[in-house]
Write an enzyme that holds these catalytic residues in place. Structure first.
Site, PDB file in Angstrom:
ATOM      1  N   SER A   1       9.570  12.659  -4.287  1.00 34.65           N
ATOM      2  CA  SER A   1       9.083  11.297  -4.023  1.00 34.65           C
ATOM      3  C   SER A   1      10.156  10.414  -3.388  1.00 34.65           C
ATOM      4  CB  SER A   1       8.600  10.645  -5.323  1.00 34.65           C
ATOM      5  OG  SER A   1       9.651  10.616  -6.261  1.00 34.65           O
ATOM      6  N   GLY A   2      11.423  10.690  -3.693  1.00 28.60           N
ATOM      7  CA  GLY A   2      12.502   9.900  -3.119  1.00 28.60           C
ATOM      8  C   GLY A   2      12.544  10.003  -1.604  1.00 28.60           C
TER       9      GLY A   2
ATOM     10  N   CYS B   1      17.792   4.601  -6.072  1.00 34.46           N
ATOM     11  CA  CYS B   1      17.178   5.061  -7.321  1.00 34.46           C
ATOM     12  C   CYS B   1      18.128   5.835  -8.227  1.00 34.46           C
ATOM     13  CB  CYS B   1      15.939   5.891  -7.021  1.00 34.46           C
ATOM     14  SG  CYS B   1      16.150   7.017  -5.661  1.00 34.46           S
TER      15      CYS B   1
ATOM     16  N   ARG C   1       0.822  -1.224   0.000  1.00 34.79           N
ATOM     17  CA  ARG C   1       0.000   0.000   0.000  1.00 34.79           C
ATOM     18  C   ARG C   1       0.850   1.265   0.000  1.00 34.79           C
ATOM     19  NH1 ARG C   1      -4.123   0.707   4.366  1.00 34.79           N
ATOM     20  NH2 ARG C   1      -2.433   0.007   5.705  1.00 34.79           N
TER      21      ARG C   1
ATOM     22  N   GLN D   1       8.276  -2.609   2.403  1.00 32.44           N
ATOM     23  CA  GLN D   1       7.815  -2.107   3.692  1.00 32.44           C
ATOM     24  C   GLN D   1       8.833  -1.183   4.355  1.00 32.44           C
ATOM     25  OE1 GLN D   1       4.787  -2.695   4.862  1.00 32.44           O
ATOM     26  NE2 GLN D   1       5.111  -1.669   6.817  1.00 32.44           N
TER      27      GLN D   1
ATOM     28  N   MET E   1       4.075   3.814  -1.370  1.00 34.95           N
ATOM     29  CA  MET E   1       4.200   4.424  -2.696  1.00 34.95           C
ATOM     30  C   MET E   1       4.907   3.475  -3.676  1.00 34.95           C
ATOM     31  SD  MET E   1       4.812   8.371  -3.335  1.00 34.95           S
ATOM     32  CE  MET E   1       6.459   8.489  -2.711  1.00 34.95           C
TER      33      MET E   1
ATOM     34  N   GLN F   1      17.137  15.562  -7.419  1.00 29.85           N
ATOM     35  CA  GLN F   1      16.257  14.471  -7.023  1.00 29.85           C
ATOM     36  C   GLN F   1      14.873  14.950  -6.577  1.00 29.85           C
ATOM     37  OE1 GLN F   1      20.074  12.158  -5.248  1.00 29.85           O
ATOM     38  NE2 GLN F   1      18.134  11.248  -4.680  1.00 29.85           N
TER      39      GLN F   1
ATOM     40  N   GLU G   1      23.569   9.413   0.474  1.00 33.20           N
ATOM     41  CA  GLU G   1      23.106   9.279  -0.914  1.00 33.20           C
ATOM     42  C   GLU G   1      24.306   9.356  -1.871  1.00 33.20           C
ATOM     43  OE1 GLU G   1      20.047   8.547  -1.485  1.00 33.20           O
ATOM     44  OE2 GLU G   1      19.559   9.063  -3.542  1.00 33.20           O
TER      45      GLU G   1
ATOM     46  N   ARG H   1      18.142  17.785  -3.570  1.00 32.57           N
ATOM     47  CA  ARG H   1      16.687  17.631  -3.685  1.00 32.57           C
ATOM     48  C   ARG H   1      16.128  18.870  -4.381  1.00 32.57           C
ATOM     49  NH1 ARG H   1      14.779  12.996  -2.885  1.00 32.57           N
ATOM     50  NH2 ARG H   1      15.422  12.788  -0.720  1.00 32.57           N
TER      51      ARG H   1
ATOM     52  N   HIS I   1      14.047  11.713 -11.012  1.00 34.97           N
ATOM     53  CA  HIS I   1      15.391  12.133 -10.629  1.00 34.97           C
ATOM     54  C   HIS I   1      16.183  12.446 -11.904  1.00 34.97           C
ATOM     55  CE1 HIS I   1      14.518  11.136  -6.604  1.00 34.97           C
ATOM     56  NE2 HIS I   1      15.354  10.142  -6.381  1.00 34.97           N
TER      57      HIS I   1
HETATM   58  N1  HSE Z   1      17.314   7.921  -1.504  1.00 35.36           N
HETATM   59  C1  HSE Z   1      16.501   8.302  -2.610  1.00 35.36           C
HETATM   60  C2  HSE Z   1      16.050   9.716  -2.479  1.00 35.36           C
HETATM   61  C3  HSE Z   1      15.320   7.397  -2.712  1.00 35.36           C
HETATM   62  O1  HSE Z   1      16.054  10.227  -1.357  1.00 35.36           O
HETATM   63  O2  HSE Z   1      15.693  10.341  -3.465  1.00 35.36           O
HETATM   64  C4  HSE Z   1      15.462   6.314  -3.707  1.00 35.36           C
HETATM   65  O3  HSE Z   1      16.409   5.334  -3.393  1.00 35.36           O
END
Ligand code: HSE
Length: 368
Positions: free
Chosen positions: A165-166, A135, A10, A73, A12, A162, A242, A268, A275
């Site tokens: 959603s990440g 990702c 359930r 999960q 994302m 990025q 990251e 971000r 991304h």
């Molecule tokens: N760590 C990534 C992000 C999520 O924060 O965009 C995908 O692995």
């Protein structure tokens, strides 16, 4: 039919996975069981061949009855449940979206368009843990896989852009709430002079950053009309985690004998689920641009090579063009003024599809 348990369906990534599995008819080939903590005992949604009741995601016996478990999960669940299953000698295949097991030497990071052989060989020699990559790493390798395969990359920097959603679903919603906050302050009634109006808006909007009502519980800072050049925790060497993942995960996926150095700054930005990354690639030797373009374009069917021209770049090398699709546009491919063996490139990908869900469902197919 193999019994496949799915946990975190359930969330994302889980929801995108379920959507893709339906689109591709994957449920026809398995007997699926949905697991949940909150919904255990309730009626399961109507997927083909799906067990009618939702099972308990904390019940080891029910989990151990599965041939294959797919978890979206999150890392805490993996850390709690996976060791208990293995300690009880569960021999099933564990496919995971979380990072917890990625660097475990018994686990393979899965991205089959790049490391299909590694996955197949792993399955043949009894590897049981398969984990989707970070990702940005997966999307980078989907875009530039051709150059790595040819052994052309000496080192590389990756500067990322990025999407929200990440960081998770709540963060994505918060980005939209921040945008909404700004839009409430917008009216078309300011002075007629464009310069004055723009500067007045700038003051009004950026003044909102310090408004106590400004929604920033998730990110802790404004992302809309701004950016955040830090993702995940700090490592001892000053990288963010990251950034650390780029070299470590990419080399593991590629199965390199000698580490290819990869580093950069992860940022971000206010995109929703794509991304993007800008690369400086140091080639081992000078290769003509046509050959480079062919290597990139022919690496897999999802790469879309975008000519290094302004209009098509702004049309296709964007999150707007890529979002919700399996496309991996790669463009801005050109030699840099730094030298003939320095290559510039830019790539985009949907971080919920190739960046998360897709490698998992394709691994399931390989296991089956
Ligand atoms: N760590 C990534 C992000 C999520 O924060 O965009 C995908 O692995």
């Amino acid at each position: 039919m193999h019994k496949v348990g799915i946990i975190g369906w359930r969330g994302m990534v889980g929801s995108v996975l379920m959507e893709r599995m339906q689109e591709e008819g994957d449920f026809n080939k398995i007997k699926s069981y949905l697991f949940s903590g909150g919904l255990k005992g309730e009626k399961a949604p109507d997927y083909t061949n799906c067990h009618e009741t939702i099972l308990n995601s904390d019940n080891l016996e029910e989990l151990m009855d599965m041939d294959i478990l797919i978890s979206c999960q999150g890392g805490d669940y993996t850390k709690k449940i996976h060791p208990q299953l293995r300690a009880q000698n569960w021999q099933g295949i564990w496919i995971d979206a979380a990072s917890a097991l990625r660097m475990d030497e018994k686990a393979i990071i899965v991205l089959d368009p790049v490391n299909k052989n590694q996955i197949e060989q792993g399955l043949n020699r009894g590897v049981k843990d398969f984990v989707g990559g970070n990702c940005t790493v997966s999307l980078m390798l989907m875009g530039l896989g051709g150059l790595f395969k040819e052994g052309l990359v000496e080192w590389m920097t990756s500067m990322t852009y990025q999407a929200a959603s990440g960081a998770g679903a709540r963060n994505m919603i918060e980005l939209l709430e921040q945008m909404q906050f700004f839009s409430q302050k917008y009216s078309s009634q300011l002075t007629a002079n464009a310069a004055t109006t723009a500067l007045e808006y700038e003051k009004l909007m950026t003044g909102s950053f310090n408004d106590s009502q400004f929604p920033k519980e998730q990110f802790g800072h404004p992302l809309a009309l701004s950016l955040l050049p830090w993702i995940d925790v700090k490592m001892e060497n000053g990288q963010s985690k990251e950034e650390w993942k780029a070299q470590n995960e990419a080399n593991k996926i590629l199965g390199t004998n000698k580490t290819i150095p990869i580093d950069g700054t992860c940022v971000r930005v206010a995109a929703l689920r794509c991304h993007s990354q800008a690369f400086t690639i140091k080639l081992k030797k000078s290769v003509d641009i046509k050959t480079i373009e062919s290597l990139i374009a022919e690496a897999n069917p999802w790469v879309e090579l975008v000519p290094n021209e302004r209009d098509i770049t702004c049309q296709k090398l964007t999150p707007a063009y890529t979002t919700g699709t399996m496309k991996i546009p790669v463009g801005r491919v050109r030699k840099m003024t730094l030298g003939d063996d320095y290559l510039n490139a830019f790539s985009i990908g949907d971080q919920l599809l190739w960046g998360a869900a897709e490698p998992l469902r394709r691994t399931l197919q390989m296991v089956l």
